[in-house]
Design a protein around this motif. Structure first.
Motif: not given
Length: 195
Positions: A115-134
């Motif tokens: 995890d220390l060396y990963r390039k990206q972060n991941v978050s979760w949200d709702t977009i247009d009433n759909r679960r979205a991985k950002i």
């Protein structure tokens, strides 16, 4: 004096209205199956897909975003990171481009260390009433920025969606993360398949 006060109020009102105006105009791009509000200068680029609906958005001369709407859309998951010591690399004579090389690993906690060396972060949200991985880079300009939705039209749907860019300029990353929130999907036929 009354004329001065009136002129002052008109000037203050003009400054207030002008100051509230959004400095970067936007437009809604309509891709048929979805719309998105983006900066005015972004341009649609048509692409040919084999098993899904694909396309691109030209941001400028260096940044381009790509989307894939179909059964096989990439989940935007960062590949597993393999960590080896310099000694391990030298002993096995392997290509170092596939690994993170550290001086030594006295305690191995692969999940934490990777995890220390990963390039990206991941978050979760709702977009247009759909679960979205950002996803977005930990260091601006180094990694992927985008969104993945695993099911556009219900849990049984095999239609997935992603929109992303890699190694984008900081301003493009910010604009894309803002634009992602404006995605709206429209259920229609893709090819001969009813969705």
């Amino acid at each position: 004096m009354k004329q001065f006060i009136k002129l002052f109020h008109i000037s203050a009102l003009t400054i207030l209205v002008t100051g509230c105006k959004d400095p970067s105009p936007t437009k809604t791009m309509d891709f048929g199956l979805f719309t998105i509000e983006v900066p005015y200068k972004w341009q649609q680029v048509k692409q040919d897909g084999i098993d899904s609906y694909v396309g691109a958005i030209a941001v400028d001369n260096t940044d381009t975003l790509y989307f894939d709407l179909g059964m096989y859309s990439n989940t935007l998951t960062e590949h597993n990171i393999e960590i080896i010591t310099r000694q391990m690399m030298e002993e096995s004579a392997t290509d170092s481009s596939d690994y993170i090389i550290v001086k030594d690993m006295p305690i191995l906690d692969l999940d934490l260390d990777a995890d220390l060396y990963r390039k990206q972060n991941v978050s979760w949200d709702t977009i247009d009433n759909r679960r979205a991985k950002i996803v977005f880079p930990r260091m601006s300009g180094k990694g992927m920025t985008g969104v993945y939705i695993g099911s556009l039209w219900g849990n049984a749907s095999k239609v997935r969606f992603n929109l992303c860019g890699v190694d984008l300029k900081t301003r493009t990353e910010q604009d894309l993360l803002k634009a992602i929130k404006t995605l709206r999907f429209h259920k229609r036929n893709i090819g001969n398949e009813e969705n």
